[in-house]
Write an enzyme that holds these catalytic residues in place. Sequence first.
Site, PDB file in Angstrom:
ATOM      1  N   ASP A  18      36.265  34.137  43.715  1.00 55.12           N
ATOM      2  CA  ASP A  18      35.061  34.381  42.937  1.00 55.12           C
ATOM      3  C   ASP A  18      35.426  34.042  41.477  1.00 55.12           C
ATOM      4  OD1 ASP A  18      32.492  35.610  42.305  1.00 55.12           O
ATOM      5  OD2 ASP A  18      33.687  37.227  41.460  1.00 55.12           O
ATOM      6  N   ASP A  20      33.455  35.108  38.020  1.00 52.78           N
ATOM      7  CA  ASP A  20      33.295  36.195  37.046  1.00 52.78           C
ATOM      8  C   ASP A  20      33.936  37.475  37.598  1.00 52.78           C
ATOM      9  OD1 ASP A  20      32.401  37.928  35.054  1.00 52.78           O
ATOM     10  OD2 ASP A  20      30.438  38.194  35.973  1.00 52.78           O
TER      11      ASP A  20
HETATM   12  P1  B16 Z   1      24.541  32.131  36.553  1.00 56.92           P
HETATM   13  P2  B16 Z   1      30.383  35.439  40.166  1.00 56.92           P
HETATM   14  C1  B16 Z   1      28.047  35.881  38.952  1.00 56.92           C
HETATM   15  O1  B16 Z   1      29.320  35.312  38.954  1.00 56.92           O
HETATM   16  C2  B16 Z   1      27.959  36.962  37.864  1.00 56.92           C
HETATM   17  O2  B16 Z   1      28.822  38.049  38.171  1.00 56.92           O
HETATM   18  C3  B16 Z   1      26.542  37.451  37.803  1.00 56.92           C
HETATM   19  O3  B16 Z   1      26.420  38.444  36.803  1.00 56.92           O
HETATM   20  C4  B16 Z   1      25.602  36.275  37.516  1.00 56.92           C
HETATM   21  O4  B16 Z   1      24.259  36.701  37.464  1.00 56.92           O
HETATM   22  C5  B16 Z   1      25.797  35.219  38.601  1.00 56.92           C
HETATM   23  O5  B16 Z   1      27.150  34.811  38.648  1.00 56.92           O
HETATM   24  C6  B16 Z   1      24.924  34.000  38.393  1.00 56.92           C
HETATM   25  O6  B16 Z   1      25.365  33.312  37.268  1.00 56.92           O
HETATM   26  O7  B16 Z   1      23.403  32.729  35.827  1.00 56.92           O
HETATM   27  O8  B16 Z   1      25.595  31.491  35.669  1.00 56.92           O
HETATM   28  O9  B16 Z   1      24.108  31.180  37.655  1.00 56.92           O
HETATM   29  O10 B16 Z   1      30.968  36.800  40.049  1.00 56.92           O
HETATM   30  O11 B16 Z   1      29.668  35.210  41.499  1.00 56.92           O
HETATM   31  O12 B16 Z   1      31.369  34.348  39.851  1.00 56.92           O
HETATM   32 MG    MG Z   2      32.389  38.310  40.427  1.00 56.07          MG
END
Ligand code: B16
Ligand code: MG
Length: 230
Positions: A18, A20
């Site tokens: 993953d 974030d």
């Molecule tokens: P985006 P991950 C996620 O990342 C984030 O934790 C989440 O807060 C966010 O809304 C989501 O990605 C979508 O991100 O707006 O950049 O498409 O933890 O799945 O890497």
């Molecule tokens: Mg994450």
Amino acid sequence: MPEIFEARIGMIKGFIFDLDGVITDTAELHYLAWNSLAGQMSWKFDRTVNERLRGVSRMDSIRIIQQHNQAELTDDQLFKLATLKNEIYVDSLDKLSPKDYLSGALELLEKLKVQGFKIALGSASKNSQKVLHQLNALNYFDVIGDGNSVAKSKPAPDVFLFAARQLELKPEECIVYEDARAGVDAAKIGGFYTVGIGPSERVGHADLRCDSMQEATLEAVQSFFEDLFI
Ligand code: B16
Ligand code: MG
């Protein structure tokens, strides 16, 4: 003799990460962007609500914020507001640099590369290419699975199944690193081994849980899943 080894189920050949909360902490930048949108809309928003957005897709995130504020909005309005938040977030990614790996993440990627494991990303983000570019991390990843690769977001297992398919591995040949409850759920539903990063209230259902990436070293994982690394 070789037949015995080939028949063995689940010899680990790949790792799916993953983004974030595992490779870097973009949660703070997501928070600032949602907070800025909430300010413009005079919505209630705080870190407790932000925590509910961890690992959740952009559109699901705005629906959570909408429900929190009991705001009446059409799908089209929601999409426009999510796009506005995204513009603020993407601009803020310019600040991200190779200094922003979570402690232990870069060392782990380097070690896996040297040891010949396959590596994929399995993120909900549609901005993963920019994040990895800013970190100078693109070279570590054989495959990028992200919010652009699949229609169904976590807890559906689709992004991890996509990543494994592209790596030409079976789920039981991969370990998924995740920091979100929905992410661990997704990986387990998909039949992957899981390493959860964070507190047990959030990722206690992972096969192995570590407080941080610093603890989730290759040695720690090999010692926990020892039968799968022989
Ligand atoms: P985006 P991950 C996620 O990342 C984030 O934790 C989440 O807060 C966010 O809304 C989501 O990605 C979508 O991100 O707006 O950049 O498409 O933890 O799945 O890497
Ligand atoms: Mg994450």
